[in-house]
Design an enzyme around this catalytic site. Structure first.
Site, PDB file in Angstrom:
ATOM      1  N   ALA A 269       0.855  -1.194   0.000  1.00 45.53           N
ATOM      2  CA  ALA A 269       0.000   0.000   0.000  1.00 45.53           C
ATOM      3  C   ALA A 269       0.886   1.237   0.000  1.00 45.53           C
ATOM      4  O   ALA A 269       0.892   2.039   0.931  1.00 45.53           O
ATOM      5  CB  ALA A 269      -0.920  -0.013   1.212  1.00 45.53           C
ATOM      6  N   GLU A 270       1.663   1.382  -1.091  1.00 44.73           N
ATOM      7  CA  GLU A 270       2.626   2.488  -1.159  1.00 44.73           C
ATOM      8  C   GLU A 270       1.933   3.848  -1.138  1.00 44.73           C
ATOM      9  O   GLU A 270       2.472   4.821  -0.611  1.00 44.73           O
ATOM     10  CB  GLU A 270       3.515   2.338  -2.401  1.00 44.73           C
ATOM     11  CG  GLU A 270       3.007   2.965  -3.671  1.00 44.73           C
ATOM     12  CD  GLU A 270       1.718   2.338  -4.181  1.00 44.73           C
ATOM     13  OE1 GLU A 270       0.918   3.062  -4.774  1.00 44.73           O
ATOM     14  OE2 GLU A 270       1.504   1.127  -3.992  1.00 44.73           O
ATOM     15  N   ASP A 271       0.714   3.926  -1.683  1.00 39.06           N
ATOM     16  CA  ASP A 271      -0.004   5.193  -1.711  1.00 39.06           C
ATOM     17  C   ASP A 271      -0.341   5.662  -0.306  1.00 39.06           C
ATOM     18  O   ASP A 271      -0.144   6.828   0.046  1.00 39.06           O
ATOM     19  CB  ASP A 271      -1.275   5.075  -2.560  1.00 39.06           C
ATOM     20  CG  ASP A 271      -2.020   3.774  -2.315  1.00 39.06           C
ATOM     21  OD1 ASP A 271      -1.921   3.220  -1.188  1.00 39.06           O
ATOM     22  OD2 ASP A 271      -2.694   3.296  -3.235  1.00 39.06           O
ATOM     23  N   ASN A 272      -0.835   4.734   0.513  1.00 32.70           N
ATOM     24  CA  ASN A 272      -1.162   5.072   1.897  1.00 32.70           C
ATOM     25  C   ASN A 272       0.089   5.440   2.684  1.00 32.70           C
ATOM     26  O   ASN A 272       0.085   6.376   3.497  1.00 32.70           O
ATOM     27  CB  ASN A 272      -1.886   3.898   2.554  1.00 32.70           C
ATOM     28  CG  ASN A 272      -2.307   4.186   3.972  1.00 32.70           C
ATOM     29  OD1 ASN A 272      -1.542   4.005   4.916  1.00 32.70           O
ATOM     30  ND2 ASN A 272      -3.533   4.643   4.148  1.00 32.70           N
ATOM     31  N   ALA A 275       1.326   8.965   1.752  1.00 33.60           N
ATOM     32  CA  ALA A 275       0.498   9.970   2.416  1.00 33.60           C
ATOM     33  C   ALA A 275       0.826  10.055   3.905  1.00 33.60           C
ATOM     34  O   ALA A 275       0.952  11.156   4.466  1.00 33.60           O
ATOM     35  CB  ALA A 275      -0.977   9.636   2.214  1.00 33.60           C
TER      36      ALA A 275
END
Length: 458
Positions: A269-272, A275
């Site tokens: 979950a690189e996006d999370n 962020a």
């Protein structure tokens, strides 16, 4: 030997305590749902045109649009074309693949030829465990601009989305902290009348949306889905996913070791994590614009939906364990069981009445959220399929959670990964276990098998 005895008054006090706790939880969750509904109505009913859309090229910051590609996703041509027609005077498009023979490339070249005035090119590179980060690395290193807009290949956006996102990135905040990332709530639409597609569509456009919007309205913690994110590369180059605040007082201080996008290739979950890193390591904030990321669901079977939900529950479990354990108590069926028991205890209300009113009001709230995000009421053509998907989603939530919580391996794009305690992943050999094969859900799958009228795409 000491004996402990309870009299009727003790039991009464204990029952009162748990009933009070249950009633507080029931009311609190409804307040959160209503907050999310209000946020959807307040933010998405009006989408004004940004002044940046008609500005000159030199008057706006440049943006590099990165689109990671892998094969022929549903609606891919329209998804990619939506970035070519953005009403913004200064952007480039970097179409990123991991292999030179990717099936998406002929379609990409067709779009580049169709829009010769748009600065668009193909980049090929591969790094790390995360397939999305693999695809993005070439574009990340080659981007001509500091502001990056990363969109998944199954997302289509309105032509004014980029301009409004840049507005939000540059806007001041009430806290005085700079906005580091602008994200868009996913809004799913299905091109196929498959069971899994309709359930996922109902989930993303109701339960997920109202909770996502409520959490981001309160904004006490980072909560981001990476379907469509806008951020500065200069900020990302300072963080590494450790989530430890940078203590140096230097203006451009950065973490030790590997930083930037390559540092996040070890996370599923690189996006999370990106962020969260911008939030915790730099002390910056996120914002939502008034646009949605239109997520094309495509051809999804019931098994596909179940495996997808299991995957992300297991990822969250290893990143925010305590919050994940609370999730079942936020689901409507568990919540109404708690709430109806408390209301019966204090006010003598029949459980059946509480359950009936609860689900009737929940459906009204969820349809209002759909209306706000879509900009129109639920279409009559999909009404009954959508409602069936909504009911199935509510029924499947707890069995899926139970199946997911007792395992750590996930399947993504044909590969098996083990999720580690810090949210990182590692490749594992393909295998099946009791929990990983979702046998808990076999009964549900058989109930819906008759509805699956089309073959699963490879």
């Amino acid at each position: 030997m000491v004996s402990i005895s309870f009299n009727s008054e003790d039991y009464h006090d204990l029952n009162t305590f748990f009933a009070s706790l249950g009633l507080i939880w029931f009311v609190a969750l409804w307040c959160i749902w209503l907050l999310g509904t209000w946020a959807a109505h307040n933010r998405y009913r009006l989408r004004p045109r940004s002044p940046l859309s008609s500005a000159t090229r030199t008057a706006v910051p440049g943006v590099s649009i990165l689109r990671p590609l892998k094969g022929l996703d549903t609606n891919l041509y329209e998804n990619l074309e939506s970035t070519f027609i953005q009403e913004y005077p200064n952007f480039e498009i970097l179409l990123c693949v991991a292999e030179e023979d990717d099936q998406a490339l002929p379609l990409v070249r067709e779009l580049i030829a169709k829009y010769p005035n748009v600065n668009a090119k193909v980049l090929i590179e591969n790094v790390g465990v995360n397939p999305k980060v693999n695809n993005l690395m070439g574009g990340y290193r080659s981007a001509a601009n500091d502001i990056l807009w990363v969109l998944d290949s199954n997302v289509t956006v309105h032509s004014g989305t980029l301009a409004r996102a840049v507005d939000a990135l540059q806007a001041p905040t009430k806290s005085g902290k700079r906005v580091a990332l602008v994200h868009h709530v996913p809004f799913a639409f299905s091109t196929e009348s498959r069971v899994g597609s309709r359930i996922d569509e109902a989930f993303l456009n109701t339960n997920h949306a109202k909770m996502y919007l409520a959490i981001n309205t309160v904004a006490i913690e980072s909560c981001v889905v990476g379907k469509s994110n806008l951020y500065r590369r200069s900020d990302l180059e300072r963080v590494n996913g450790s989530l430890k605040p940078i203590t140096s007082t230097e203006p451009n201080a950065k973490q030790d070791g590997l930083c930037g996008l390559p540092a996040f290739g070890r996370f599923l979950a690189e996006d999370n994590m990106i962020a969260s890193a911008l939030w915790h390591e730099l002390g910056l904030r996120h914002d939502l614009s008034c646009d949605v990321a239109r997520n094309v669901v495509g051809n999804m079977s019931l098994r596909d939906y179940v495996q997808r939900r299991i995957r992300w529950i297991r990822v969250r479990k290893n990143m925010v364990f305590a919050a994940t354990l609370v999730e079942p108590f936020t689901e409507s069926i568990v919540l109404v069981a708690i709430g109806s028991s408390s209301l019966k205890y204090f006010f003598g209300l029949p459980r059946w009445l509480c359950i009936l009113v609860h689900f009737f009001m929940l459906l009204i709230v969820d349809l209002d959220v759909y209306n706000s995000l879509a900009g129109h009421p639920l279409p009559q053509s999909i009404k009954w399929e959508f409602l069936a998907g909504w009911v199935a989603r509510e029924m499947l939530a707890l069995p899926i959670f139970i199946s997911a919580i007792f395992g750590n391996t996930v399947e993504w794009r044909g590969h098996q990964y083990r999720v580690l305690s810090n949210g990182e992943v590692q490749h594992v050999s393909n295998h099946r276990s009791f929990f990983d094969s979702s046998k808990f859900l076999g009964w549900y799958r058989r109930q819906y098998q008759a509805l699956e009228t089309q073959p699963v795409s490879p």
